[in-house]
Design a protein around this motif. Structure first.
Motif, PDB file in Angstrom:
ATOM      1  N   ALA A   1     -40.671  -0.253  24.689  1.00 41.67           N
ATOM      2  CA  ALA A   1     -40.117  -0.418  26.044  1.00 41.67           C
ATOM      3  C   ALA A   1     -39.404  -1.766  26.166  1.00 41.67           C
ATOM      4  CB  ALA A   1     -41.241  -0.311  27.070  1.00 41.67           C
ATOM      5  N   ARG A   2     -40.009  -2.802  25.581  1.00 40.85           N
ATOM      6  CA  ARG A   2     -39.422  -4.145  25.647  1.00 40.85           C
ATOM      7  C   ARG A   2     -38.072  -4.181  24.913  1.00 40.85           C
ATOM      8  NH1 ARG A   2     -43.668  -8.131  23.360  1.00 40.85           N
ATOM      9  NH2 ARG A   2     -44.873  -7.829  25.237  1.00 40.85           N
ATOM     10  N   ALA A   3     -38.046  -3.525  23.753  1.00 43.33           N
ATOM     11  CA  ALA A   3     -36.810  -3.499  22.956  1.00 43.33           C
ATOM     12  C   ALA A   3     -35.709  -2.747  23.710  1.00 43.33           C
ATOM     13  CB  ALA A   3     -37.090  -2.821  21.617  1.00 43.33           C
TER      14      ALA A   3
ATOM     15  N   CYS B   1     -34.349  -4.803  26.583  1.00 43.27           N
ATOM     16  CA  CYS B   1     -33.465  -5.874  26.097  1.00 43.27           C
ATOM     17  C   CYS B   1     -32.072  -5.308  25.821  1.00 43.27           C
ATOM     18  CB  CYS B   1     -34.067  -6.487  24.828  1.00 43.27           C
ATOM     19  SG  CYS B   1     -33.031  -7.737  24.073  1.00 43.27           S
ATOM     20  N   LEU B   2     -32.037  -4.166  25.122  1.00 39.27           N
ATOM     21  CA  LEU B   2     -30.742  -3.579  24.777  1.00 39.27           C
ATOM     22  C   LEU B   2     -30.007  -3.123  26.035  1.00 39.27           C
ATOM     23  CD1 LEU B   2     -29.318  -3.319  22.155  1.00 39.27           C
ATOM     24  CD2 LEU B   2     -30.377  -1.114  21.760  1.00 39.27           C
ATOM     25  N   SER B   3     -30.757  -2.582  27.009  1.00 37.64           N
ATOM     26  CA  SER B   3     -30.057  -2.089  28.196  1.00 37.64           C
ATOM     27  C   SER B   3     -29.504  -3.264  29.016  1.00 37.64           C
ATOM     28  CB  SER B   3     -30.944  -1.128  28.983  1.00 37.64           C
ATOM     29  OG  SER B   3     -31.533  -1.740  30.049  1.00 37.64           O
ATOM     30  N   LEU B   4     -30.222  -4.399  29.044  1.00 39.83           N
ATOM     31  CA  LEU B   4     -29.668  -5.584  29.729  1.00 39.83           C
ATOM     32  C   LEU B   4     -28.403  -6.062  29.016  1.00 39.83           C
ATOM     33  CD1 LEU B   4     -32.955  -7.598  30.469  1.00 39.83           C
ATOM     34  CD2 LEU B   4     -31.419  -6.592  32.172  1.00 39.83           C
ATOM     35  N   LEU B   5     -28.434  -6.006  27.680  1.00 39.98           N
ATOM     36  CA  LEU B   5     -27.249  -6.427  26.919  1.00 39.98           C
ATOM     37  C   LEU B   5     -26.050  -5.532  27.251  1.00 39.98           C
ATOM     38  CD1 LEU B   5     -28.911  -7.189  23.465  1.00 39.98           C
ATOM     39  CD2 LEU B   5     -27.631  -8.816  24.856  1.00 39.98           C
ATOM     40  N   PHE B   6     -26.293  -4.221  27.300  1.00 40.26           N
ATOM     41  CA  PHE B   6     -25.184  -3.311  27.611  1.00 40.26           C
ATOM     42  C   PHE B   6     -24.667  -3.536  29.034  1.00 40.26           C
ATOM     43  CE2 PHE B   6     -26.105  -1.052  23.718  1.00 40.26           C
ATOM     44  CZ  PHE B   6     -24.855  -0.586  23.354  1.00 40.26           C
ATOM     45  N   GLU B   7     -25.600  -3.752  29.992  1.00 38.70           N
ATOM     46  CA  GLU B   7     -25.168  -4.015  31.381  1.00 38.70           C
ATOM     47  C   GLU B   7     -24.232  -5.214  31.445  1.00 38.70           C
ATOM     48  OE1 GLU B   7     -28.408  -4.709  34.140  1.00 38.70           O
ATOM     49  OE2 GLU B   7     -29.242  -2.755  33.599  1.00 38.70           O
ATOM     50  N   ALA B   8     -24.499  -6.198  30.571  1.00 37.26           N
ATOM     51  CA  ALA B   8     -23.690  -7.425  30.586  1.00 37.26           C
ATOM     52  C   ALA B   8     -22.484  -7.314  29.649  1.00 37.26           C
ATOM     53  CB  ALA B   8     -24.567  -8.608  30.175  1.00 37.26           C
ATOM     54  N   GLY B   9     -22.255  -6.134  29.080  1.00 36.45           N
ATOM     55  CA  GLY B   9     -21.120  -5.962  28.156  1.00 36.45           C
ATOM     56  C   GLY B   9     -21.357  -6.649  26.825  1.00 36.45           C
ATOM     57  N   LEU B  10     -22.642  -6.785  26.433  1.00 39.13           N
ATOM     58  CA  LEU B  10     -22.949  -7.499  25.190  1.00 39.13           C
ATOM     59  C   LEU B  10     -23.696  -6.620  24.179  1.00 39.13           C
ATOM     60  CD1 LEU B  10     -24.089 -10.924  26.724  1.00 39.13           C
ATOM     61  CD2 LEU B  10     -21.912 -10.414  25.612  1.00 39.13           C
TER      62      LEU B  10
ATOM     63  N   ALA C   1     -29.581 -16.758  18.111  1.00 36.27           N
ATOM     64  CA  ALA C   1     -30.540 -17.239  17.108  1.00 36.27           C
ATOM     65  C   ALA C   1     -31.547 -18.211  17.719  1.00 36.27           C
ATOM     66  CB  ALA C   1     -29.799 -17.910  15.953  1.00 36.27           C
ATOM     67  N   GLY C   2     -31.181 -18.869  18.808  1.00 39.26           N
ATOM     68  CA  GLY C   2     -32.095 -19.804  19.467  1.00 39.26           C
ATOM     69  C   GLY C   2     -33.139 -19.093  20.321  1.00 39.26           C
ATOM     70  N   TYR C   3     -33.009 -17.784  20.460  1.00 36.67           N
ATOM     71  CA  TYR C   3     -33.947 -16.992  21.272  1.00 36.67           C
ATOM     72  C   TYR C   3     -34.656 -15.990  20.362  1.00 36.67           C
ATOM     73  CZ  TYR C   3     -31.551 -18.857  25.364  1.00 36.67           C
ATOM     74  OH  TYR C   3     -31.040 -19.693  26.319  1.00 36.67           O
ATOM     75  N   ALA C   4     -35.611 -15.265  20.920  1.00 34.22           N
ATOM     76  CA  ALA C   4     -36.317 -14.249  20.135  1.00 34.22           C
ATOM     77  C   ALA C   4     -36.102 -12.896  20.812  1.00 34.22           C
ATOM     78  CB  ALA C   4     -37.799 -14.596  20.060  1.00 34.22           C
ATOM     79  N   LEU C   5     -34.898 -12.343  20.667  1.00 33.92           N
ATOM     80  CA  LEU C   5     -34.633 -11.043  21.292  1.00 33.92           C
ATOM     81  C   LEU C   5     -35.447  -9.976  20.548  1.00 33.92           C
ATOM     82  CD1 LEU C   5     -30.771 -11.097  21.948  1.00 33.92           C
ATOM     83  CD2 LEU C   5     -32.611 -12.070  23.268  1.00 33.92           C
ATOM     84  N   PRO C   6     -36.178  -9.139  21.276  1.00 35.74           N
ATOM     85  CA  PRO C   6     -37.097  -8.195  20.607  1.00 35.74           C
ATOM     86  C   PRO C   6     -36.383  -6.939  20.123  1.00 35.74           C
ATOM     87  CG  PRO C   6     -37.300  -7.999  22.982  1.00 35.74           C
ATOM     88  CD  PRO C   6     -36.241  -9.039  22.746  1.00 35.74           C
ATOM     89  N   LEU C   7     -35.469  -7.097  19.164  1.00 32.54           N
ATOM     90  CA  LEU C   7     -34.631  -5.964  18.763  1.00 32.54           C
ATOM     91  C   LEU C   7     -34.967  -5.417  17.371  1.00 32.54           C
ATOM     92  CD1 LEU C   7     -31.225  -7.322  20.147  1.00 32.54           C
ATOM     93  CD2 LEU C   7     -32.657  -5.533  21.141  1.00 32.54           C
ATOM     94  N   ASP C   8     -36.084  -5.894  16.766  1.00 33.14           N
ATOM     95  CA  ASP C   8     -36.427  -5.478  15.388  1.00 33.14           C
ATOM     96  C   ASP C   8     -36.470  -3.960  15.212  1.00 33.14           C
ATOM     97  OD1 ASP C   8     -36.868  -8.107  15.289  1.00 33.14           O
ATOM     98  OD2 ASP C   8     -38.863  -8.007  14.386  1.00 33.14           O
TER      99      ASP C   8
ATOM    100  N   ILE D   1     -33.139  -0.711  11.597  1.00 32.85           N
ATOM    101  CA  ILE D   1     -32.806   0.397  10.685  1.00 32.85           C
ATOM    102  C   ILE D   1     -31.711   1.274  11.284  1.00 32.85           C
ATOM    103  CG2 ILE D   1     -33.713   2.537   9.667  1.00 32.85           C
ATOM    104  CD1 ILE D   1     -36.267   1.009   9.067  1.00 32.85           C
ATOM    105  N   GLY D   2     -31.863   1.623  12.562  1.00 36.18           N
ATOM    106  CA  GLY D   2     -30.875   2.509  13.186  1.00 36.18           C
ATOM    107  C   GLY D   2     -29.512   1.855  13.303  1.00 36.18           C
ATOM    108  N   VAL D   3     -29.495   0.688  13.961  1.00 33.74           N
ATOM    109  CA  VAL D   3     -28.204   0.056  14.254  1.00 33.74           C
ATOM    110  C   VAL D   3     -27.626  -0.624  13.011  1.00 33.74           C
ATOM    111  CG1 VAL D   3     -27.062  -1.707  15.669  1.00 33.74           C
ATOM    112  CG2 VAL D   3     -28.799  -0.223  16.686  1.00 33.74           C
ATOM    113  N   GLY D   4     -28.527  -1.258  12.213  1.00 31.13           N
ATOM    114  CA  GLY D   4     -28.034  -2.033  11.067  1.00 31.13           C
ATOM    115  C   GLY D   4     -27.709  -1.183   9.845  1.00 31.13           C
ATOM    116  N   MET D   5     -28.373  -0.031   9.679  1.00 31.30           N
ATOM    117  CA  MET D   5     -28.192   0.734   8.435  1.00 31.30           C
ATOM    118  C   MET D   5     -27.689   2.158   8.679  1.00 31.30           C
ATOM    119  SD  MET D   5     -31.836  -0.392   6.867  1.00 31.30           S
ATOM    120  CE  MET D   5     -32.463  -1.983   7.356  1.00 31.30           C
ATOM    121  N   CYS D   6     -28.322   2.869   9.643  1.00 32.88           N
ATOM    122  CA  CYS D   6     -27.929   4.277   9.836  1.00 32.88           C
ATOM    123  C   CYS D   6     -26.568   4.371  10.533  1.00 32.88           C
ATOM    124  CB  CYS D   6     -28.992   5.023  10.645  1.00 32.88           C
ATOM    125  SG  CYS D   6     -30.601   5.053   9.834  1.00 32.88           S
TER     126      CYS D   6
END
Ligand SMILES: Cc1cc2nc3c(=O)[nH]c(=O)nc-3n(C[C@H](O)[C@H](O)[C@H](O)COP(=O)(O)OP(=O)(O)OC[C@H]3O[C@@H](n4cnc5c(N)ncnc54)[C@H](O)[C@@H]3O)c2cc1C
Length: 403
Positions: free
Chosen positions: A44-46, A49-58, A85-92, A96-101
């Motif tokens: 849920a946290r991940a 985080c991603l949905s906030l990024l998309f809302e901000a166009g990021l 890099a200065g933050y700890a975005l919980p995107l781990d 696999i999905g975004v980085g490799m698939c």
């Protein structure tokens, strides 16, 4: 397209606005917050985080707009990575999905597969897993034995996969299977996109020594796939798999210069606190670690710059991956030296103290995940140094095999 400076300001303001409230801040030594939440909370946290990024166009910054991305350049993605890099975005969970698939679907998928799968994959609403390794096929992935047999107008899949990270959260998986029963080694394999909720798939968790169960065994028993589940050409699965593996090493190799151990600055502070910093042998080891961290960061930068120049990931990804692994393992060994028994036993109420033990338990796996250290060294020897190839050992069913 926004200028670099405008974009950087936008990223900074987004992180400053959300970082504290969302728990993305690192401590004064650059350590992320403890990652001990239950699986559902992590997911849920991940996703938040991603949905906030998309809302901000990021979100999905450099991906084409027609597949749900922002349509910006790789340069913008690099700027984002530098600031984040200065933050700890919980995107781990999405690595696999975004980085490799996703890069594999983009490179080998049909237009229909891209438009169906990339938007939810990039937004994290559909998590993906990588179904490559088997009990008899890890480093030697050409030994894959999981079978995909033609079945009417589709396929029937039977066999076992293992070490499948995140299969328990995945909506889809990328499956490497042998589609030509008479074939061996690199020929006769096909990559498939698999809906993980299909009948005939059983996912069993594997508990790791850190106590968590983040990877799994996955069993296929006559699982039926449609004809259009093939990703890339039928029989060309090895080619498709290479795209995933190259992106895997780049993702791991460029993810964090301090690797998964504690950064040297944290170890130096701990050594100082315990009166060990004046020991010349200790100072030497900490200095060596700082140098290696710097080298790893520069290797990651080299890979990133190659990507920016439009060059496909090559053996440099393996170099960055190997270097990151070495940094992590040296950091873990040094932590044990400085903290002694406190690196493996701690007060249960002190969740930050647990991070020392988590590092001890998770760093050995880095030498295995995404290709072992020995395999990385073989690749570097052959593809960068130009040394002779390893002697080929004949398979059991080949002349000279079974020796
Ligand atoms: C944390 C973690 C997450 C993972 N996630 C996934 C995942 O999501 N999906 C997936 O498909 N897999 C995943 N894996 C599996 C991983 O890719 C394999 O474990 C890895 O490729 C090694 O294969 P193996 O375990 O079968 O070891 P083996 O290949 O059996 O190797 C055993 C030992 O022999 C050495 N060796 C083998 N061949 C050679 C050679 N030619 N020269 C020199 N030494 C050699 C290896 O280096 C190793 O030390 C994950 C593994 C880990 C640890």
């Amino acid at each position: 397209m926004p200028s670099d400076d405008d974009f950087r300001r936008r990223v900074r303001s987004f992180l400053a606005q959300h970082g504290p409230a969302e728990g993305w801040l690192r401590d004064e030594h650059g350590r992320p917050p403890p990652d001990d939440a239950p699986n559902e909370v992590r997911v849920a946290r991940a996703r938040r985080c991603l949905s906030l990024l998309f809302e901000a166009g990021l979100g999905a910054i450099s991906w084409p707009q027609r597949y749900g991305g922002q349509g910006l350049s790789n340069r913008h993605q690099v700027i984002f990575n530098e600031e984040a890099a200065g933050y700890a975005l919980p995107l781990d969970i999405f690595i696999i999905g975004v980085g490799m698939c996703a890069p594999t679907v983009l490179a080998h998928g049909t237009e229909q597969q891209r438009t169906r799968h990339l938007p939810p994959l990039l937004r994290g609403t559909e998590i993906w897993c990588q179904l490559f390794s088997e009990p008899q096929a890890g480093s030697d992935l050409a030994g894959v034995g999981c079978r995909a047999e033609p079945d009417g107008d589709g396929w029937s899949v039977s066999g076992q996969k293992v070490w499948t990270s995140g299969a328990h959260n995945a909506a889809y998986g990328m499956l490497l299977a042998r589609s030509d029963p008479g074939s061996s080694r690199h020929a006769g394999m096909t990559m498939f996109i698999v809906d993980m909720s299909l009948p005939g798939i059983e996912i069993r968790p594997l508990r790791q020594m850190s106590g968590v169960a983040r990877f799994n065994e996955v069993f296929f028993d006559s699982c039926r796939l449609d004809q259009d589940a093939a990703l890339g050409e039928v029989g060309q699965g090895w080619r498709t798999a290479i795209t995933t593996l190259m992106n895997e090493r780049v993702s791991i190799g460029t993810s964090n210069p301090a690797g998964y151990g504690h950064p040297a600055s944290v170890l130096a502070a701990e050594a100082r606190r315990r009166g060990r910093i004046d020991d010349p042998a200790m100072t030497d080891r900490i200095s060596q670690l700082i140098i290696r961290e710097r080298i790893t960061a520069l290797l990651g930068k080299r890979v990133t710059e190659a990507l920016l120049a439009g060059v496909q990931p090559g053996p440099e990804g393996s170099l960055a991956k190997l270097s990151g692994t070495q940094v992590s393992k040296e950091s873990a060994a040094l932590a044990l030296e400085i903290l002694g028994s406190e690196a493996v036993a701690w007060d249960a109420a002190d969740s930050l103290a647990a991070s020392w033990a988590t590092v001890q338990c998770s760093t050995p796996g880095l030498s295995i995940a995404g290709g072992t250290d020995e395999i990385m060294r073989n690749l570097l020897a052959e593809r960068i140094l130009g040394l002779p190839r390893e002697p080929k050992i004949a398979a059991r069913n080949e002349p000279g095999g079974n020796l």
